[in-house]
Write a protein that holds these residues in place. Structure first.
Motif, PDB file in Angstrom:
ATOM      1  N   LEU A  32    -106.817 -18.374  47.221  1.00 34.31           N
ATOM      2  CA  LEU A  32    -106.648 -17.095  46.525  1.00 34.31           C
ATOM      3  C   LEU A  32    -105.311 -16.481  46.887  1.00 34.31           C
ATOM      4  N   VAL A  33    -104.718 -15.801  45.915  1.00 31.80           N
ATOM      5  CA  VAL A  33    -103.530 -15.004  46.203  1.00 31.80           C
ATOM      6  C   VAL A  33    -103.715 -13.645  45.533  1.00 31.80           C
ATOM      7  N   ALA A  34    -103.346 -12.586  46.267  1.00 32.79           N
ATOM      8  CA  ALA A  34    -103.403 -11.239  45.677  1.00 32.79           C
ATOM      9  C   ALA A  34    -101.945 -10.762  45.557  1.00 32.79           C
ATOM     10  N   GLY A  75    -111.313  -0.777  45.771  1.00 32.96           N
ATOM     11  CA  GLY A  75    -111.204  -2.132  45.232  1.00 32.96           C
ATOM     12  C   GLY A  75    -110.263  -2.987  46.068  1.00 32.96           C
ATOM     13  N   ALA A  76    -110.529  -4.286  46.075  1.00 30.57           N
ATOM     14  CA  ALA A  76    -109.715  -5.214  46.879  1.00 30.57           C
ATOM     15  C   ALA A  76    -108.265  -5.243  46.426  1.00 30.57           C
ATOM     16  N   LEU A  77    -108.016  -4.921  45.147  1.00 31.81           N
ATOM     17  CA  LEU A  77    -106.638  -5.027  44.646  1.00 31.81           C
ATOM     18  C   LEU A  77    -105.861  -3.710  44.726  1.00 31.81           C
ATOM     19  N   GLY A 101     -99.779   3.273  55.470  1.00 31.98           N
ATOM     20  CA  GLY A 101     -98.367   3.678  55.385  1.00 31.98           C
ATOM     21  C   GLY A 101     -97.496   3.038  56.450  1.00 31.98           C
ATOM     22  N   LEU A 102     -98.130   2.477  57.479  1.00 29.30           N
ATOM     23  CA  LEU A 102     -97.361   1.837  58.559  1.00 29.30           C
ATOM     24  C   LEU A 102     -97.347   0.311  58.422  1.00 29.30           C
ATOM     25  N   ILE A 103     -97.900  -0.223  57.329  1.00 29.86           N
ATOM     26  CA  ILE A 103     -97.893  -1.675  57.128  1.00 29.86           C
ATOM     27  C   ILE A 103     -96.523  -2.114  56.600  1.00 29.86           C
ATOM     28  N   ALA A 104     -95.947  -3.114  57.216  1.00 33.30           N
ATOM     29  CA  ALA A 104     -94.731  -3.782  56.709  1.00 33.30           C
ATOM     30  C   ALA A 104     -93.677  -2.761  56.262  1.00 33.30           C
ATOM     31  N   MET A 111     -96.486  -4.591  46.868  1.00 35.97           N
ATOM     32  CA  MET A 111     -97.059  -5.884  46.451  1.00 35.97           C
ATOM     33  C   MET A 111     -98.396  -6.146  47.144  1.00 35.97           C
ATOM     34  N   GLY A 112     -98.492  -5.849  48.424  1.00 34.77           N
ATOM     35  CA  GLY A 112     -99.666  -6.194  49.234  1.00 34.77           C
ATOM     36  C   GLY A 112    -100.883  -5.380  48.843  1.00 34.77           C
ATOM     37  N   THR A 113    -102.048  -5.952  49.054  1.00 29.18           N
ATOM     38  CA  THR A 113    -103.299  -5.305  48.635  1.00 29.18           C
ATOM     39  C   THR A 113    -104.215  -5.073  49.849  1.00 29.18           C
ATOM     40  N   GLY A 116    -106.123  -8.346  50.565  1.00 29.82           N
ATOM     41  CA  GLY A 116    -105.249  -9.303  51.247  1.00 29.82           C
ATOM     42  C   GLY A 116    -105.034  -8.911  52.697  1.00 29.82           C
ATOM     43  N   ASN A 117    -104.954  -7.612  52.937  1.00 29.92           N
ATOM     44  CA  ASN A 117    -104.769  -7.157  54.321  1.00 29.92           C
ATOM     45  C   ASN A 117    -106.005  -7.453  55.164  1.00 29.92           C
ATOM     46  N   ILE A 118    -107.175  -7.198  54.605  1.00 30.69           N
ATOM     47  CA  ILE A 118    -108.415  -7.456  55.367  1.00 30.69           C
ATOM     48  C   ILE A 118    -108.579  -8.954  55.637  1.00 30.69           C
ATOM     49  N   SER A 162    -103.902  -9.312  63.005  1.00 35.05           N
ATOM     50  CA  SER A 162    -102.690  -8.492  62.962  1.00 35.05           C
ATOM     51  C   SER A 162    -102.682  -7.531  61.785  1.00 35.05           C
ATOM     52  N   ASN A 163    -103.855  -7.338  61.201  1.00 32.93           N
ATOM     53  CA  ASN A 163    -103.937  -6.450  60.031  1.00 32.93           C
ATOM     54  C   ASN A 163    -104.184  -5.011  60.480  1.00 32.93           C
ATOM     55  N   ASP A 164    -103.415  -4.100  59.886  1.00 37.19           N
ATOM     56  CA  ASP A 164    -103.504  -2.706  60.323  1.00 37.19           C
ATOM     57  C   ASP A 164    -104.746  -1.989  59.820  1.00 37.19           C
ATOM     58  N   ASP A 206    -115.469 -20.299  48.788  1.00 42.10           N
ATOM     59  CA  ASP A 206    -115.728 -19.949  47.383  1.00 42.10           C
ATOM     60  C   ASP A 206    -116.075 -18.474  47.220  1.00 42.10           C
ATOM     61  N   GLU A 207    -115.710 -17.653  48.201  1.00 39.11           N
ATOM     62  CA  GLU A 207    -116.017 -16.218  48.116  1.00 39.11           C
ATOM     63  C   GLU A 207    -114.766 -15.380  47.865  1.00 39.11           C
ATOM     64  N   ILE A 208    -114.970 -14.256  47.189  1.00 39.19           N
ATOM     65  CA  ILE A 208    -113.889 -13.291  46.947  1.00 39.19           C
ATOM     66  C   ILE A 208    -114.333 -11.929  47.463  1.00 39.19           C
ATOM     67  N   LEU A 209    -113.466 -11.302  48.220  1.00 38.90           N
ATOM     68  CA  LEU A 209    -113.732  -9.924  48.654  1.00 38.90           C
ATOM     69  C   LEU A 209    -113.413  -9.025  47.467  1.00 38.90           C
TER      70      LEU A 209
HETATM   71  C1  LIG Z   1     -92.087  -8.981  56.934  1.00 43.49           C
HETATM   72  C2  LIG Z   1     -93.572  -8.724  56.842  1.00 43.49           C
HETATM   73  C3  LIG Z   1     -94.122  -7.696  57.575  1.00 43.49           C
HETATM   74  C4  LIG Z   1     -95.491  -7.448  57.520  1.00 43.49           C
HETATM   75  N1  LIG Z   1     -95.997  -6.441  58.281  1.00 43.49           N
HETATM   76  C5  LIG Z   1     -97.331  -6.201  58.266  1.00 43.49           C
HETATM   77  C6  LIG Z   1     -97.870  -5.147  59.059  1.00 43.49           C
HETATM   78  O1  LIG Z   1     -97.166  -4.409  59.725  1.00 43.49           O
HETATM   79  N2  LIG Z   1     -99.216  -4.981  59.055  1.00 43.49           N
HETATM   80  C7  LIG Z   1    -100.046  -5.749  58.310  1.00 43.49           C
HETATM   81  O2  LIG Z   1    -101.253  -5.550  58.351  1.00 43.49           O
HETATM   82  N3  LIG Z   1     -99.549  -6.735  57.521  1.00 43.49           N
HETATM   83  C8  LIG Z   1     -98.226  -6.968  57.468  1.00 43.49           C
HETATM   84  N4  LIG Z   1     -97.697  -7.961  56.666  1.00 43.49           N
HETATM   85  C9  LIG Z   1     -98.609  -8.836  55.910  1.00 43.49           C
HETATM   86  C10 LIG Z   1     -98.918  -8.415  54.481  1.00 43.49           C
HETATM   87  O3  LIG Z   1     -97.792  -7.911  53.821  1.00 43.49           O
HETATM   88  C11 LIG Z   1    -100.045  -7.412  54.371  1.00 43.49           C
HETATM   89  O4  LIG Z   1    -101.072  -7.715  55.296  1.00 43.49           O
HETATM   90  C12 LIG Z   1    -100.643  -7.340  52.971  1.00 43.49           C
HETATM   91  O5  LIG Z   1    -101.573  -6.275  52.902  1.00 43.49           O
HETATM   92  C13 LIG Z   1    -101.346  -8.620  52.565  1.00 43.49           C
HETATM   93  O6  LIG Z   1    -101.885  -8.418  51.263  1.00 43.49           O
HETATM   94  P1  LIG Z   1    -101.569  -9.442  50.078  1.00 43.49           P
HETATM   95  O7  LIG Z   1    -102.329  -8.920  48.905  1.00 43.49           O
HETATM   96  O8  LIG Z   1    -100.124  -9.638  49.888  1.00 43.49           O
HETATM   97  O9  LIG Z   1    -102.229 -10.764  50.668  1.00 43.49           O
HETATM   98  P2  LIG Z   1    -101.984 -12.268  50.201  1.00 43.49           P
HETATM   99  O10 LIG Z   1    -100.771 -12.802  50.854  1.00 43.49           O
HETATM  100  O11 LIG Z   1    -102.092 -12.388  48.726  1.00 43.49           O
HETATM  101  O12 LIG Z   1    -103.288 -12.933  50.851  1.00 43.49           O
HETATM  102  C14 LIG Z   1    -103.489 -12.923  52.248  1.00 43.49           C
HETATM  103  C15 LIG Z   1    -104.745 -13.750  52.555  1.00 43.49           C
HETATM  104  O13 LIG Z   1    -105.896 -13.107  52.035  1.00 43.49           O
HETATM  105  C16 LIG Z   1    -106.572 -13.923  51.075  1.00 43.49           C
HETATM  106  N5  LIG Z   1    -107.026 -12.986  50.047  1.00 43.49           N
HETATM  107  C17 LIG Z   1    -106.265 -12.096  49.375  1.00 43.49           C
HETATM  108  N6  LIG Z   1    -107.052 -11.321  48.606  1.00 43.49           N
HETATM  109  C18 LIG Z   1    -108.324 -11.750  48.793  1.00 43.49           C
HETATM  110  C19 LIG Z   1    -109.585 -11.327  48.278  1.00 43.49           C
HETATM  111  N7  LIG Z   1    -109.700 -10.298  47.427  1.00 43.49           N
HETATM  112  N8  LIG Z   1    -110.690 -11.990  48.668  1.00 43.49           N
HETATM  113  C20 LIG Z   1    -110.603 -13.024  49.556  1.00 43.49           C
HETATM  114  N9  LIG Z   1    -109.439 -13.447  50.083  1.00 43.49           N
HETATM  115  C21 LIG Z   1    -108.308 -12.806  49.710  1.00 43.49           C
HETATM  116  C22 LIG Z   1    -105.540 -14.939  50.621  1.00 43.49           C
HETATM  117  O14 LIG Z   1    -106.151 -16.148  50.193  1.00 43.49           O
HETATM  118  C23 LIG Z   1    -104.736 -15.129  51.901  1.00 43.49           C
HETATM  119  O15 LIG Z   1    -105.409 -16.021  52.746  1.00 43.49           O
HETATM  120  C24 LIG Z   1     -96.322  -8.226  56.679  1.00 43.49           C
HETATM  121  C25 LIG Z   1     -95.757  -9.246  55.904  1.00 43.49           C
HETATM  122  C26 LIG Z   1     -94.396  -9.489  55.989  1.00 43.49           C
HETATM  123  C27 LIG Z   1     -93.809 -10.592  55.142  1.00 43.49           C
END
Ligand SMILES: Cc1cc2nc3c(=O)[nH]c(=O)nc-3n(C[C@H](O)[C@H](O)[C@H](O)COP(=O)(O)OP(=O)(O)OC[C@H]3O[C@@H](n4cnc5c(N)ncnc54)[C@H](O)[C@@H]3O)c2cc1C
Length: 328
Positions: A32-34, A75-77, A101-104, A111-113, A116-118, A162-164, A206-209
């Protein structure tokens, strides 16, 4: 041996059912990619080599922020940026808005969701490296190797959560809703994570959050979030700490402190005090947190210093929760 995928196909389903059907059809060849802010980096580093990426972003209905009922639904997205800036989230769940607000950095937060963070993969100084770097080292337990370079002797991966949002959502009593071909199940977030750095969640392939559910906090609930990182503009946590407690008539009860970026799973500080709010109560909580939290060399930053920062973050969190200026 280069393990980076040459190519992969991106599928963009419009419903959760269609996404589940794709996972079912492609089995362990699919991921999966979000927002892609974590998984695409990991693919480039050769940590995964999917043949099919199931992109969730075209699915309607997973961007909901419903703060109406006794249980809030997120919602997850929902984009991390939107979570951080949502006035209702800022008012009702200030520690979650602050953590988001302190993520990345700004682009990654857009872009991040939340989902994806969880589901963020665990991190370690020995795994979040190029394939060339890891090959030179002889790999590690988490991927392709047999050795843990952190513990040297251990057979278990100690890469760190490492997820906030995770520690904050623990202190908020959150649960996650997971959809699969077998139906929908709901798990307390605490039960979603396991203490194994190789894979630190019970999410099945095979699960989606789909949603995060957070009980509406009582009016007496105070909350805060503190984070330690190298560059405040972008970095992952070297240590993070979420705090929540009830404050009623000057008396603290149900004090909850969850620390993360130390092990594969966030860690709750145990046997915390209750009673009249006082410097002594905060001192006691800080001492307990210091005693119970022992960072490893899995994350950048001197371990002794990170440990000394545990009580510091706890004191700052109290100040933040009480609206004192010293918190920042
Ligand atoms: C330079 C940099 C700094 C960062 N700093 C931080 C930080 O300070 N704190 C932090 O927490 N994160 C940080 N991140 C990580 C990331 O940006 C965040 O955690 C973001 O919220 C991830 O969400 P995403 O939607 O992009 O996840 P994705 O990259 O799309 O997915 C992450 C993982 O989750 C799975 N996934 C995604 N959505 C679902 C779903 N709905 N159900 C099941 N599985 C799913 C994917 O298969 C993958 O394994 C950083 C990343 C970078 C590149």
């Amino acid at each position: 041996m280069l393990r980076i995928a040459d190519t992969f196909v991106v599928e963009r389903p419009r419903t959760v059912a269609a996404a589940l059907a794709l996972l079912d059809a492609h089995g362990d060849k699919a991921r999966l990619v979000a927002g892609g802010t974590d998984i695409l980096v990991n693919i480039k580093h050769g940590l995964h080599a999917p043949e099919v990426l199931v992109d969730l972003k075209a699915i309607d209905g997973l961007r909901v922020v419903d703060l109406e009922g006794d249980v809030f639904e997120l919602g997850a997205l929902v984009a991390i940026h939107d979570l951080a800036r949502h006035p209702g989230v800022q008012a009702a769940l200030p520690s979650l808005a602050r953590a988001a607000g302190l993520i990345a950095g700004p682009q990654l937060r857009r872009m991040g969701t939340l989902g994806g963070n969880i589901c963020l993969d665990t991190r370690c100084v020995y795994i979040n490296q190029t394939h060339f770097w890891r090959d030179a080292l002889g790999y590690c337990i988490k991927k392709d190797g047999t050795v843990c370079h952190v513990t040297k002797v251990g057979k278990k991966c100690v890469a760190a959560a490492s997820n906030d949002t995770a520690p904050v959502l623990w202190t908020l009593g959150a649960s996650v809703r997971l959809a699969s071909p077998r139906g929908v199940r709901e798990l307390a977030l605490e039960d979603f994570y396991v203490n194994d750095g190789e894979k630190n969640t019970v999410l099945a392939p095979d699960e989606i959050l789909t949603h995060v559910r957070v009980p509406r906090p009582a009016p007496t609930r105070r909350m805060a979030y503190q984070k330690l990182r190298v560059r405040d503009s972008i970095d992952y946590p070297m240590l993070n700490l979420a705090l929540a407690f009830d404050l009623d008539g000057g008396v603290v009860s149900n004090l909850d402190v969850v620390v993360s970026a130390v092990a594969a799973r966030p860690r709750r500080v145990k046997r915390l005090p209750e009673g009249p709010l006082s410097a002594a109560l905060i001192d006691e909580a800080a001492a307990l947190a210091h005693k119970q939290v022992r960072p490893l060399t899995n994350i950048n930053g001197d371990v002794a210093w990170r440990r000394e920062m545990v009580p510091v973050l706890l004191r700052r969190a109290f100040a933040e929760a009480l609206g004192e200026e010293a918190a920042a």
